[in-house]
Structures are given as structure tokens and as C-alpha cells.
Design an enzyme around this catalytic site. Structure first.
Site: not given
Length: 350
Positions: A176, A206
């Protein structure tokens, strides 16, 4: 099912905490420059690689977002014995910090370990409590005067774990969302005839609030948007069927919604039809907690975008043992490529 594991390893292992993405950004720029008609970096640090469409008289734009940052830490204090205190950058389950090595990125990289109170000297009450991130400190094995030669307040910290192959899966820290960075790069390599102009956007920050995607979408003002990110694969012992979200090896995931976005029904249907037509394995994704760059891509352009997401099923998210299946990764590349080549062939008015 073959993927370039060596490249994925390079992308996953490089450091890039939120706000400190320079190392991974430099790697991305090197990789995408030969693949795009134009590459630029905006003020916040997003990399935008533009590939012109071949059937695009109206100048339509498709923004693809894959975030470069990984969850990490920032140094907040150096105590009199040289131990570091830190603040998290992104979401952590505190128990996953136990017994981990980290890398502190100062004037030079220093390996440290996450320390906490030994169980041997805990009280009975302490042993029953769940850990907090504030229970941990970073031990560099050096006295304060030595630590301060290299480390200052505000230096980023990332987790130390290499990528390995396990059966048909890959396992590493920062799957991720480096797996999405990898997918976007591999798609650009294969993408010969995009219908509309493609803005392949490698976003920053993010993990701390979709900050890069918000800025990029505002600047690009896309007509269509596709985010690439990992999602929960809770296909493990003890999971009930309705809790799984996705499963490893069952194909790429087409996002229907998460906690921050209800994907445009037209994009969801387009992805499903495109996958079925190309015989690409896929599974639906509804994630009731958590969000991705999809939200920024959908909302922050001047007119909004018809947006959705391709998600990569991943076990053990936000740990150093994140695991994705090579078939699901390959299916994600195939679906993204097909969508970009066929996006002009769908009736977006219905």
C-alpha cells in the site's frame, strides 16, 4: 500471472513517508519519462505523466491516481539518552509496531528499533492494556551526542522490510500503495492506443488526507478518473463471509464505494463490462471504512469527474507484511489498460 517482481521490489522498498516522497518520486520520474509525451511535477510534489489520446477531438482527460507515499513517522523529540519520540504519519494499529526495525532518514540513514516497556517489568494491569503509539520509542543504539550528529527534529522515519515472494504472492511493507505505482507504470509501458488523454498521476500525502490527489485533480480538471489503491482482503481464519471485502487470487477489485466515495455507477458498469469482455477476473469491492484518492479525483476538478477505482486485494494492510497475489496485480494492469483504450466506446449518457 508473470509480473516484474524485481521492479516491484525496487518500488516497494524505497523510502517515501507522507511529505517526504522525493526518493520514490525521483525513481518514478526516471521510469515514466520514456513512456510519456510529457512529464511534470506540480508544486505539492505530484508526478504527472501525460500520454496523448488517439481518438480525442474534444480533448477529454482521464486522470489515473496512484499514491507514492507510505505510512511512516516523523521525529518529534530526542531525549537525554538518545532515544527518539515520534508522531505517526498515516494510520497505525499500535500493536504492529512491536519488535520492528525502522530507518530514520537524517543526514544519513540510520537503522533503529521500536522499543517499549518489557513485559517482564509490566504490572498486571499494564499487561492487559492495548498498546498506544505513545508507548513506543526508537532506539538507535547511540548516545544523544552521536544521534544529534545525524538526526534532527522533523526527520522522517520509514519501516524496514524487504519484498519477498511467498507462493503466488508478494509480501513487503508498503504494498500500500507501491503496488499501484507499479501497476500504473506497467500499464504505461503497454498502453499504445489510449482513447483520451491520460494523466497518469503519482500522488503525494494520500495517507494523511488525499492531499496530493486533491491538488492534482483541481489542476488537471479530468472528465474521467480512476484511482488505483489497495483494499482489504480479510480472507483469513475467523473471517465471516460478509467481512471479507475481497479475497486474494480472485482477480482485481472494482470499487463500488468506500467511506469517502460512492463511485459513479457508469464507471462501475463500464469497468465490469470491460473486464467481462476481456475475460479479466474481477470482484466487487465495498469498503465501509477508509478512503482512497478516488474521492479527490471525483470531487476536486472544476466540474467533478466520472470516477471509480481499481483496487488490489491485500492482506495485513498497514503492517510490514502486506501481501498481494500476483494474479490480482496482473489482472489490475490488464483492466486499466483495457479501460483506457476503450473508454470512448461506452455510452456515458445513460
Amino acid at each position: 500471472m508473470d509480473i516484474n517482481v524485481s521492479l516491484l521490489k525496487d518500488i516497494c522498498e524505497i523510502a517515501g513517508a507522507p511529505g517526504f516522497e522525493k526518493r520514490v518520486r525521483d525513481l518514478v520520474i526516471d521510469l515514466v519519462t520514456p513512456l510519456a509525451d510529457e512529464v511534470k511535477v506540480d508544486n505539492i510534489g505530484n508526478v504527472i505523466a501525460i500520454k496523448k489520446g488517439v481518438r480525442n477531438p474534444d480533448g477529454k482527460r482521464v486522470m489515473i491516481a496512484a499514491h507514492m507515499d507510505e505510512i511512516g513517522f516523523i521525529v518529534t523529540h530526542i531525549d537525554e539518552n538518545g532515544f527518539l519520540r515520534f508522531h505517526t504519519l498515516g494510520g497505525f494499529d499500535p500493536k504492529t509496531l512491536t519488535a520492528q526495525r525502522v530507518i530514520v532518514h537524517g543526514k544519513k540513514d540510520l537503522v533503529g528499533v521500536m522499543g517499549s516497556k518489557p513485559i517482564h517489568v509490566m504490572s498486571a494491569e499494564e499487561r492487559t492494556k492495548l498498546p498506544k503509539t505513545t508507548d513506543f520509542f526508537i532506539d538507535l543504539g547511540m548516545p544523544k551526542e552521536e544521534v544529534e550528529k545525524y538526526i534532527t527534529i522533523g526527520d522522517p522515519v520509514t519501516r524496514d522490510r524487504e519484498l519477498i515472494e511467498m507462493g503466488d504472492c508478494v509480501n513487503c511493507k508498503s504494498i500500500d500503495n507501491r503496488v499501484a505505482v507499479f501497476i500504473l507504470i506497467e500499464t504505461l509501458k503497454q498502453l499504445e492506443n489510449p482513447a483520451y488523454d491520460v494523466y497518469a498521476t503519482f500522488t503525494v500525502q494520500e495517507e494523511v488526507g488525499l492531499r496530493g490527489a486533491n491538488v492534482a485533480a483541481h489542476g488537471i480538471n479530468p472528465d474521467f478518473g480512476i484511482a488505483l489503491d489497495t483494499t482489504i482482503a480479510f480472507d483469513v481464519p475467523g473471517a465471516q463471509a460478509h467481512e471479507k471485502v475481497t479475497e486474494l487470487g480472485k482477480g482485481t477489485a472494482i470499487k463500488i464505494m468506500d467511506a469517502m466515495t460512492i463511485c459513479d455507477y457508469r464507471m462501475v458498469e463500464f469497468m465490469k463490462q470491460t473486464a467481462d469482455k476481456a475475460k479479466i477476473s474481477w470482484q466487487p469491492e465495498i469498503l465501509v471504512a477508509g478512503g482512497t484518492d478516488t474521492a479527490g479525483v471525483q470531487r476536486m476538478g472544476k466540474q467533478g469527474a466520472i470516477a471509480g477505482a481499481i483496487s488490489i486485494p491485500t492482506r495485513h494492510l498497514h503492517q510490514v507484511i502486506e501481501m498481494a497475489h500476483k494474479k490480482d496485480i496482473a489482472d489490475s494492469i490488464a483492466l486499466l489498460k483495457a479501460c483506457l483504450e476503450q473508454i470512448d466506446q461506452y455510452d456515458w449518457k445513460h
